[in-house]
Design a protein around this motif. Sequence first.
Motif: not given
Length: 356
Positions: A85-90, A140-145
């Motif tokens: 949830l905090i690293i962008d998918p590969g 990236s912490w992409w979950v923070g949207t």
Amino acid sequence: MIAKIDSLLDRITMYRLVLYVLIALIGMGAVLAYFHLLPFSPVTLLASTALLVVICWAMNTVFAFVFEVPTNIESATITALILALIIDPGQSPITFQFLGWSAILAMSSKYILAIYKKHIFNPAAIAVVITAFALNESASWWVGTASMAPVVIIGGVLIARKLRQLDMTIIFCAVALVVVSIFTVLQGKPIVTELKQLLLLSPLFFFAFIMLTEPLTAPPTKNLRWIYAIIVGILFVPQIHFGSFYLTPELALVIGNVFAYLVSPKQKVVLKLSRKIKMGPGLLDFVFKPSQKLSFAPGQYMEFTLSHPHADSRGIAATLPWLHRQPRITYIWVCVFTIKGAVLKMLCMQQMGKQK
């Protein structure tokens, strides 16, 4: 209503609740990715998550065997899902390498970066801190949207309620908001825009509810938890930097973990089975001898992990309080009962004290 929610929460372990919330977040992320609301495909998200789970499980199993400690598959899975949830998918060999190393480092930190067999740092946080310096790859912490926020907040409130740590999360968020507001005013920027970005476009709530509240790396008492929340809340703010070096959420948490350990050191004790006594049909007393002498005060607690092959939905760990003052513990008695003739579950601490 609140009483019913608390009753439901009391029927599930902390590990299992966090696991369910994280799975829901991964599922929501896959749905949003399918509708192109996130910058990756659901397939890459699920594939990356599966990779992280497998690596974390494998590394945890290896380290548990080497260090001769019981494994907790739920803990390893939780770490893997947090990393997902905090690293962008590969989407390239480099990003898959980043995912792999983050999983390896996270599991390694639980066993190597430990004092008295107790890890100091949040595994996911320290992993991405190390990769940022060693591989120049950051979370990236992409979950923070904004689109993920409803599930994060609902699930997070349940976790904080379960852990009785809503006060700490509120203090952390309040401190972060105040510090951001101060910096925004000093820099002459529009305060509404900055606060909106902090609340909707940053990992503030995920960080507060999922990362900050981890019991094993946070202080155990209310006053220390408040100080911990204030320290991490200040360091969490993106405007804080030292020259060209800017703090990140994971680094803020790692610094907070150091504070938590200094003010409340913890230890892991291995219990060796001394004897067992049959008290009745399906009811046993297990008497364990600790690997070292223990000192404690009333109100403190121990988290027991009892590894067995047929764990039910309540997991293999139980948190039990010390019931009375006893300067030294030589033996620990734990009452265990069976469910449907197969599942062992710790019920209560029946007797503690020095055996003669």
